[in-house]
Design a protein around this motif. Structure first.
Motif, PDB file in Angstrom:
ATOM      1  N   ILE A  17       0.837  -1.203   0.000  1.00  0.00           N
ATOM      2  CA  ILE A  17       0.000   0.000   0.000  1.00  0.00           C
ATOM      3  C   ILE A  17       0.870   1.251   0.000  1.00  0.00           C
ATOM      4  N   VAL A  18       1.916   1.266   0.817  1.00  0.00           N
ATOM      5  CA  VAL A  18       2.819   2.417   0.877  1.00  0.00           C
ATOM      6  C   VAL A  18       3.502   2.620  -0.469  1.00  0.00           C
ATOM      7  N   LEU A  19       3.947   1.544  -1.102  1.00  0.00           N
ATOM      8  CA  LEU A  19       4.578   1.651  -2.423  1.00  0.00           C
ATOM      9  C   LEU A  19       3.602   2.210  -3.459  1.00  0.00           C
ATOM     10  N   LEU A  20       2.353   1.785  -3.409  1.00  0.00           N
ATOM     11  CA  LEU A  20       1.353   2.285  -4.353  1.00  0.00           C
ATOM     12  C   LEU A  20       1.055   3.765  -4.112  1.00  0.00           C
ATOM     13  N   LEU A  21       1.008   4.169  -2.855  1.00  0.00           N
ATOM     14  CA  LEU A  21       0.693   5.561  -2.534  1.00  0.00           C
ATOM     15  C   LEU A  21       1.830   6.515  -2.892  1.00  0.00           C
ATOM     16  N   PHE A  22       3.035   6.148  -2.526  1.00  0.00           N
ATOM     17  CA  PHE A  22       4.159   7.071  -2.672  1.00  0.00           C
ATOM     18  C   PHE A  22       5.023   6.802  -3.891  1.00  0.00           C
ATOM     19  N   GLY A  23       5.090   5.578  -4.333  1.00  0.00           N
ATOM     20  CA  GLY A  23       5.960   5.227  -5.451  1.00  0.00           C
ATOM     21  C   GLY A  23       7.384   4.999  -4.973  1.00  0.00           C
ATOM     22  N   THR A  24       8.127   4.237  -5.755  1.00  0.00           N
ATOM     23  CA  THR A  24       9.482   3.870  -5.332  1.00  0.00           C
ATOM     24  C   THR A  24      10.435   5.060  -5.364  1.00  0.00           C
ATOM     25  N   LYS A  25      10.262   5.957  -6.330  1.00  0.00           N
ATOM     26  CA  LYS A  25      11.169   7.098  -6.446  1.00  0.00           C
ATOM     27  C   LYS A  25      11.042   8.016  -5.230  1.00  0.00           C
ATOM     28  N   ARG A  26       9.812   8.321  -4.837  1.00  0.00           N
ATOM     29  CA  ARG A  26       9.596   9.189  -3.677  1.00  0.00           C
ATOM     30  C   ARG A  26      10.103   8.511  -2.400  1.00  0.00           C
ATOM     31  N   LEU A  27       9.863   7.206  -2.264  1.00  0.00           N
ATOM     32  CA  LEU A  27      10.351   6.490  -1.082  1.00  0.00           C
ATOM     33  C   LEU A  27      11.879   6.486  -1.029  1.00  0.00           C
ATOM     34  N   ARG A  28      12.515   6.357  -2.187  1.00  0.00           N
ATOM     35  CA  ARG A  28      13.969   6.396  -2.252  1.00  0.00           C
ATOM     36  C   ARG A  28      14.473   7.764  -1.797  1.00  0.00           C
ATOM     37  N   ILE A  30      12.877   9.883   0.177  1.00  0.00           N
ATOM     38  CA  ILE A  30      12.614  10.000   1.617  1.00  0.00           C
ATOM     39  C   ILE A  30      13.686   9.253   2.404  1.00  0.00           C
ATOM     40  N   GLY A  31      14.035   8.050   1.948  1.00  0.00           N
ATOM     41  CA  GLY A  31      15.077   7.271   2.619  1.00  0.00           C
ATOM     42  C   GLY A  31      16.418   7.971   2.576  1.00  0.00           C
ATOM     43  N   SER A  32      16.737   8.558   1.456  1.00  0.00           N
ATOM     44  CA  SER A  32      18.000   9.287   1.316  1.00  0.00           C
ATOM     45  C   SER A  32      18.027  10.500   2.243  1.00  0.00           C
ATOM     46  N   ASP A  33      16.932  11.249   2.276  1.00  0.00           N
ATOM     47  CA  ASP A  33      16.852  12.415   3.152  1.00  0.00           C
ATOM     48  C   ASP A  33      16.964  12.010   4.618  1.00  0.00           C
ATOM     49  N   LEU A  34      16.297  10.933   4.964  1.00  0.00           N
ATOM     50  CA  LEU A  34      16.355  10.449   6.339  1.00  0.00           C
ATOM     51  C   LEU A  34      17.765  10.006   6.697  1.00  0.00           C
ATOM     52  N   GLY A  35      18.440   9.311   5.787  1.00  0.00           N
ATOM     53  CA  GLY A  35      19.818   8.884   6.016  1.00  0.00           C
ATOM     54  C   GLY A  35      20.752  10.071   6.201  1.00  0.00           C
TER      55      GLY A  35
END
Length: 80
Positions: A17-28, A30-35
């Motif tokens: 569900i999270v992947l469908l809502l945000f997409g892989t590019k946006r999640l990537r 977000i992960g980069s920003d968080l890191g």
């Protein structure tokens, strides 16, 4: 087997569900920003500790200089 009452299947459904809502590019992104944020926080903490150690060393040095400049009891008796 699960995490705090949540099964593996429920976690997988949430992930889809999270992947469908945000997409892989946006999640990537977000992960980069968080890191980067975590890395920056760690750097700030280590710099703060180094600065504290430096300040402590300066204080100890100043205290040592003051103690060395004071005359001892025997020197006070000699001058009197």
């Amino acid at each position: 087997m699960g995490f705090g009452g949540i099964s593996i299947w429920q976690l997988l459904i949430i992930l889809v569900i999270v992947l469908l809502l945000f997409g892989t590019k946006r999640l990537r992104n977000i992960g980069s920003d968080l890191g980067n944020a975590v890395k920056g926080f760690k750097n700030s903490v280590t710099e703060g500790e180094k600065e504290q150690d430096k300040d402590k060393a300066q204080i100890e040095k100043k205290e040592g200089e003051v103690i060395d400049d004071e005359p001892t009891k025997s020197e006070k008796k000699d001058s009197a």
